[in-house]
Design a protein around this motif. Structure first.
Motif, PDB file in Angstrom:
ATOM      1  N   ASP A   1      58.024  -3.122   4.985  1.00  0.00           N
ATOM      2  CA  ASP A   1      57.993  -2.513   6.310  1.00  0.00           C
ATOM      3  C   ASP A   1      58.513  -3.460   7.382  1.00  0.00           C
ATOM      4  O   ASP A   1      59.032  -3.024   8.412  1.00  0.00           O
ATOM      5  CB  ASP A   1      56.561  -2.094   6.670  1.00  0.00           C
ATOM      6  N   SER A   2      58.357  -4.764   7.154  1.00  0.00           N
ATOM      7  CA  SER A   2      58.810  -5.761   8.131  1.00  0.00           C
ATOM      8  C   SER A   2      60.212  -6.269   7.863  1.00  0.00           C
ATOM      9  O   SER A   2      60.762  -7.021   8.665  1.00  0.00           O
ATOM     10  CB  SER A   2      57.842  -6.954   8.136  1.00  0.00           C
ATOM     11  N   PHE A   3      60.804  -5.887   6.729  1.00  0.00           N
ATOM     12  CA  PHE A   3      62.100  -6.447   6.357  1.00  0.00           C
ATOM     13  C   PHE A   3      63.098  -5.403   5.909  1.00  0.00           C
ATOM     14  O   PHE A   3      63.968  -5.677   5.081  1.00  0.00           O
ATOM     15  CB  PHE A   3      61.923  -7.476   5.233  1.00  0.00           C
ATOM     16  N   LYS A   4      62.973  -4.189   6.428  1.00  0.00           N
ATOM     17  CA  LYS A   4      63.975  -3.176   6.115  1.00  0.00           C
ATOM     18  C   LYS A   4      65.315  -3.607   6.689  1.00  0.00           C
ATOM     19  O   LYS A   4      65.391  -4.140   7.794  1.00  0.00           O
ATOM     20  CB  LYS A   4      63.579  -1.822   6.696  1.00  0.00           C
ATOM     21  N   ALA A   5      66.350  -3.353   5.912  1.00  0.00           N
ATOM     22  CA  ALA A   5      67.684  -3.743   6.375  1.00  0.00           C
ATOM     23  C   ALA A   5      68.057  -2.946   7.615  1.00  0.00           C
ATOM     24  O   ALA A   5      68.003  -1.716   7.628  1.00  0.00           O
ATOM     25  CB  ALA A   5      68.713  -3.515   5.265  1.00  0.00           C
TER      26      ALA A   5
ATOM     27  N   TRP B   1      49.664  -1.597  15.352  1.00  0.00           N
ATOM     28  CA  TRP B   1      50.470  -2.528  14.543  1.00  0.00           C
ATOM     29  C   TRP B   1      51.713  -1.829  14.002  1.00  0.00           C
ATOM     30  O   TRP B   1      52.817  -2.381  14.028  1.00  0.00           O
ATOM     31  CB  TRP B   1      49.615  -3.068  13.401  1.00  0.00           C
ATOM     32  N   ARG B   2      51.565  -0.614  13.501  1.00  0.00           N
ATOM     33  CA  ARG B   2      52.703   0.123  12.955  1.00  0.00           C
ATOM     34  C   ARG B   2      53.716   0.466  14.047  1.00  0.00           C
ATOM     35  O   ARG B   2      54.929   0.487  13.791  1.00  0.00           O
ATOM     36  CB  ARG B   2      52.211   1.380  12.238  1.00  0.00           C
ATOM     37  N   GLU B   3      53.231   0.750  15.269  1.00  0.00           N
ATOM     38  CA  GLU B   3      54.155   1.041  16.363  1.00  0.00           C
ATOM     39  C   GLU B   3      54.976  -0.201  16.721  1.00  0.00           C
ATOM     40  O   GLU B   3      56.179  -0.106  16.983  1.00  0.00           O
ATOM     41  CB  GLU B   3      53.368   1.526  17.582  1.00  0.00           C
ATOM     42  N   TRP B   4      54.340  -1.385  16.725  1.00  0.00           N
ATOM     43  CA  TRP B   4      55.093  -2.616  17.006  1.00  0.00           C
ATOM     44  C   TRP B   4      56.095  -2.907  15.886  1.00  0.00           C
ATOM     45  O   TRP B   4      57.218  -3.336  16.142  1.00  0.00           O
ATOM     46  CB  TRP B   4      54.124  -3.788  17.173  1.00  0.00           C
ATOM     47  N   ALA B   5      55.696  -2.663  14.642  1.00  0.00           N
ATOM     48  CA  ALA B   5      56.620  -2.878  13.524  1.00  0.00           C
ATOM     49  C   ALA B   5      57.843  -1.975  13.654  1.00  0.00           C
ATOM     50  O   ALA B   5      58.986  -2.389  13.401  1.00  0.00           O
ATOM     51  CB  ALA B   5      55.903  -2.630  12.196  1.00  0.00           C
ATOM     52  N   SER B   6      57.618  -0.714  14.066  1.00  0.00           N
ATOM     53  CA  SER B   6      58.726   0.218  14.256  1.00  0.00           C
ATOM     54  C   SER B   6      59.637  -0.248  15.390  1.00  0.00           C
ATOM     55  O   SER B   6      60.870  -0.179  15.283  1.00  0.00           O
ATOM     56  CB  SER B   6      58.175   1.613  14.548  1.00  0.00           C
ATOM     57  N   ALA B   7      59.035  -0.746  16.491  1.00  0.00           N
ATOM     58  CA  ALA B   7      59.836  -1.218  17.624  1.00  0.00           C
ATOM     59  C   ALA B   7      60.690  -2.422  17.233  1.00  0.00           C
ATOM     60  O   ALA B   7      61.861  -2.525  17.625  1.00  0.00           O
ATOM     61  CB  ALA B   7      58.914  -1.571  18.793  1.00  0.00           C
ATOM     62  N   PHE B   8      60.143  -3.329  16.435  1.00  0.00           N
ATOM     63  CA  PHE B   8      60.904  -4.494  15.973  1.00  0.00           C
ATOM     64  C   PHE B   8      62.078  -4.057  15.109  1.00  0.00           C
ATOM     65  O   PHE B   8      63.188  -4.585  15.218  1.00  0.00           O
ATOM     66  CB  PHE B   8      59.984  -5.443  15.194  1.00  0.00           C
ATOM     67  N   ARG B   9      61.837  -3.099  14.212  1.00  0.00           N
ATOM     68  CA  ARG B   9      62.923  -2.629  13.343  1.00  0.00           C
ATOM     69  C   ARG B   9      64.030  -1.982  14.163  1.00  0.00           C
ATOM     70  O   ARG B   9      65.215  -2.134  13.858  1.00  0.00           O
ATOM     71  CB  ARG B   9      62.372  -1.648  12.307  1.00  0.00           C
TER      72      ARG B   9
ATOM     73  N   GLU C   1      65.003  -2.828  16.990  1.00  0.00           N
ATOM     74  CA  GLU C   1      65.780  -3.902  17.618  1.00  0.00           C
ATOM     75  C   GLU C   1      66.458  -4.800  16.596  1.00  0.00           C
ATOM     76  O   GLU C   1      67.111  -5.777  16.951  1.00  0.00           O
ATOM     77  CB  GLU C   1      64.859  -4.746  18.514  1.00  0.00           C
ATOM     78  N   GLY C   2      66.289  -4.481  15.294  1.00  0.00           N
ATOM     79  CA  GLY C   2      66.900  -5.302  14.247  1.00  0.00           C
ATOM     80  C   GLY C   2      66.245  -6.652  14.092  1.00  0.00           C
ATOM     81  O   GLY C   2      66.874  -7.613  13.627  1.00  0.00           O
ATOM     82  N   ALA C   3      64.986  -6.771  14.479  1.00  0.00           N
ATOM     83  CA  ALA C   3      64.266  -8.045  14.416  1.00  0.00           C
ATOM     84  C   ALA C   3      63.265  -8.024  13.273  1.00  0.00           C
ATOM     85  O   ALA C   3      62.670  -6.984  12.967  1.00  0.00           O
ATOM     86  CB  ALA C   3      63.542  -8.308  15.745  1.00  0.00           C
ATOM     87  N   ALA C   4      63.094  -9.172  12.620  1.00  0.00           N
ATOM     88  CA  ALA C   4      62.121  -9.290  11.531  1.00  0.00           C
ATOM     89  C   ALA C   4      60.715  -9.261  12.110  1.00  0.00           C
ATOM     90  O   ALA C   4      60.433  -9.883  13.126  1.00  0.00           O
ATOM     91  CB  ALA C   4      62.350 -10.585  10.754  1.00  0.00           C
ATOM     92  N   PHE C   5      59.844  -8.517  11.454  1.00  0.00           N
ATOM     93  CA  PHE C   5      58.462  -8.387  11.899  1.00  0.00           C
ATOM     94  C   PHE C   5      57.580  -9.078  10.881  1.00  0.00           C
ATOM     95  O   PHE C   5      57.327  -8.557   9.803  1.00  0.00           O
ATOM     96  CB  PHE C   5      58.091  -6.909  12.034  1.00  0.00           C
ATOM     97  N   ALA C   6      57.122 -10.284  11.190  1.00  0.00           N
ATOM     98  CA  ALA C   6      56.363 -11.086  10.233  1.00  0.00           C
ATOM     99  C   ALA C   6      54.942 -10.564  10.079  1.00  0.00           C
ATOM    100  O   ALA C   6      54.411  -9.872  10.964  1.00  0.00           O
ATOM    101  CB  ALA C   6      56.334 -12.549  10.683  1.00  0.00           C
ATOM    102  N   THR C   7      54.326 -10.891   8.958  1.00  0.00           N
ATOM    103  CA  THR C   7      52.940 -10.512   8.733  1.00  0.00           C
ATOM    104  C   THR C   7      52.023 -11.313   9.645  1.00  0.00           C
ATOM    105  O   THR C   7      52.407 -12.358  10.174  1.00  0.00           O
ATOM    106  CB  THR C   7      52.537 -10.759   7.274  1.00  0.00           C
ATOM    107  N   GLY C   8      50.796 -10.822   9.826  1.00  0.00           N
ATOM    108  CA  GLY C   8      49.863 -11.480  10.730  1.00  0.00           C
ATOM    109  C   GLY C   8      49.169 -12.663  10.095  1.00  0.00           C
ATOM    110  O   GLY C   8      49.351 -12.980   8.915  1.00  0.00           O
ATOM    111  N   SER C   9      48.347 -13.337  10.881  1.00  0.00           N
ATOM    112  CA  SER C   9      47.556 -14.463  10.420  1.00  0.00           C
ATOM    113  C   SER C   9      46.095 -14.220  10.769  1.00  0.00           C
ATOM    114  O   SER C   9      45.772 -13.376  11.603  1.00  0.00           O
ATOM    115  CB  SER C   9      48.045 -15.761  11.078  1.00  0.00           C
ATOM    116  N   MET C  10      45.198 -14.948  10.099  1.00  0.00           N
ATOM    117  CA  MET C  10      43.775 -14.771  10.319  1.00  0.00           C
ATOM    118  C   MET C  10      43.357 -15.390  11.654  1.00  0.00           C
ATOM    119  O   MET C  10      43.821 -16.479  12.019  1.00  0.00           O
ATOM    120  CB  MET C  10      42.978 -15.406   9.184  1.00  0.00           C
ATOM    121  N   LYS C  11      42.486 -14.689  12.379  1.00  0.00           N
ATOM    122  CA  LYS C  11      42.013 -15.164  13.680  1.00  0.00           C
ATOM    123  C   LYS C  11      40.592 -14.664  13.888  1.00  0.00           C
ATOM    124  O   LYS C  11      40.252 -13.554  13.499  1.00  0.00           O
ATOM    125  CB  LYS C  11      42.929 -14.641  14.791  1.00  0.00           C
ATOM    126  N   MET C  12      39.731 -15.499  14.480  1.00  0.00           N
ATOM    127  CA  MET C  12      38.360 -15.100  14.775  1.00  0.00           C
ATOM    128  C   MET C  12      38.356 -14.259  16.052  1.00  0.00           C
ATOM    129  O   MET C  12      38.802 -14.705  17.114  1.00  0.00           O
ATOM    130  CB  MET C  12      37.469 -16.326  14.952  1.00  0.00           C
TER     131      MET C  12
END
Length: 334
Positions: free
Chosen positions: A232-236, A278-286, A288-299
């Motif tokens: 989902d984050s790396f579609k061509a 999160w899915r809406e931001w991933a769609s917006a990045f795609r 724009e042709g930008a890679a959408f990296a996975t998240g990281s753990m945060k308290m």
């Protein structure tokens, strides 16, 4: 606690003390069916390892065929602990065995005559594992008939014509030296995807592998790539047309540009991975042709003075603006 599960773990060779310890902890909580539901934090506490280390050890155990894991969700849509099942039909360090029955099934049986007797063991140290009888050679088995619809056994049905797609997918993963390629869990994850999802998974694979090489990140397993929808984050992205006029920057494009910048993020909004936002931001990045990296753990503060670990990342706002929203002044947005 299952004594049978603990004895089974003693006979396994996972190749790592930390991995073996996690398997022991799972067996300690397993019921008579080899199933348990411990949280990652509990597994980390009992094995005296970090949560991230336990997560990697569980991935290794799943890829090597020692355990099977299934996600569980509450009625309100939040995630709870996974369901783990020990695959105790596996021989020590090897292929699966059809090992059933109890010790009483083989009482009085001479070790040289095991026909019809299939317990896991006799007295400890006398017979570690009872191997099934090898069937007589049958030439017709060289080309066995297709199993009936709904029949079990073997690799999951991936659909007509999709076997070659799965082969191409695993071959591409195998070209990466750091990747651990295990076909059975990958085939199970592949079988759960729709044809469109399989095509998207293949389309985004090359971009994902290139991303890992550029940033010197470890490549996940094929099963994890499919199960967690990494594609989902790396579609061509579609190739831009040479003579196409420049698109006017709108609010949505501007939000993506801010999210990719190194601006002060202290007042940004944390968005949990897998949520609708999160899915809406991933769609917006795609878009724009930008890679959408996975998240990281945060308290994250969940109220009442309590903090809980959540996976995600921060954005300038909770959701990106709809397409066509006018761009705003950068200073006002800050």
């Amino acid at each position: 606690m299952s004594i049978e599960a603990l004895r089974w773990v003693e006979a396994q060779e996972t190749g790592s003390p930390g991995t073996q310890l996690v398997l022991f902890v799972l067996a300690n909580y397993a019921d008579e069916n080899g199933e348990c539901y411990p949280a990652l934090s509990l597994l980390a506490k009992r094995s005296q390892q970090s949560v991230d280390t336990v997560r990697r050890k569980l991935q290794v155990l799943e890829e090597q065929g020692y355990i099977e894991r299934q996600e569980r969700w509450r009625e309100n849509g939040t995630r709870t602990s996974d369901r783990f099942r020990l695959l105790m039909r596996r021989a020590p360090g090897g292929d699966p065995l059809d090992v059933v029955g109890t010790l009483a099934d083989c009482e009085g049986t001479h070790p040289g005559n095991l026909q019809g007797c299939t317990p896991a063991s006799f007295a400890r140290g006398t017979l570690a594992t009872v191997l099934p009888q090898e069937p007589p050679f049958n030439p017709q088995l060289n080309n066995p008939p297709d199993p009936p619809v709904g029949g079990g056994g073997g690799e999951p049905d991936v659909g007509e014509g999709d076997g070659s797609q799965l082969d191409a997918f695993l071959t591409a993963f195998g070209e990466e030296p750091s990747a651990i390629v295990s076909r059975p869990p990958a085939a199970r994850a592949w079988a759960k995807l729709t044809p469109v999802e399989r095509a998207n998974a293949l389309a985004g694979l090359r971009a994902y592998l290139d991303h890992c090489r550029r940033h010197k990140r470890k490549v996940c397993s094929p099963a994890t790539y499919l199960r967690d929808r990494y594609w989902d984050s790396f579609k061509a992205a579609p190739e831009p047309q040479r003579a196409a006029p420049a698109r006017k920057l709108d609010g949505r494009s501007q939000a993506v540009a801010w999210a990719r910048s190194a601006a002060d993020r202290s007042r940004w909004v944390f968005v949990e991975e897998g949520s609708e936002a999160w899915r809406e931001w991933a769609s917006a990045f795609r878009e724009e042709g930008a890679a959408f990296a996975t998240g990281s753990m945060k308290m994250i503060d969940v109220g009442g003075g309590r903090y809980e670990p959540r996976r995600g990342r921060s954005f300038p706002m909770e959701r990106p603006p709809p397409r066509g929203t006018p761009a705003t002044d950068a200073d006002a947005a800050e």
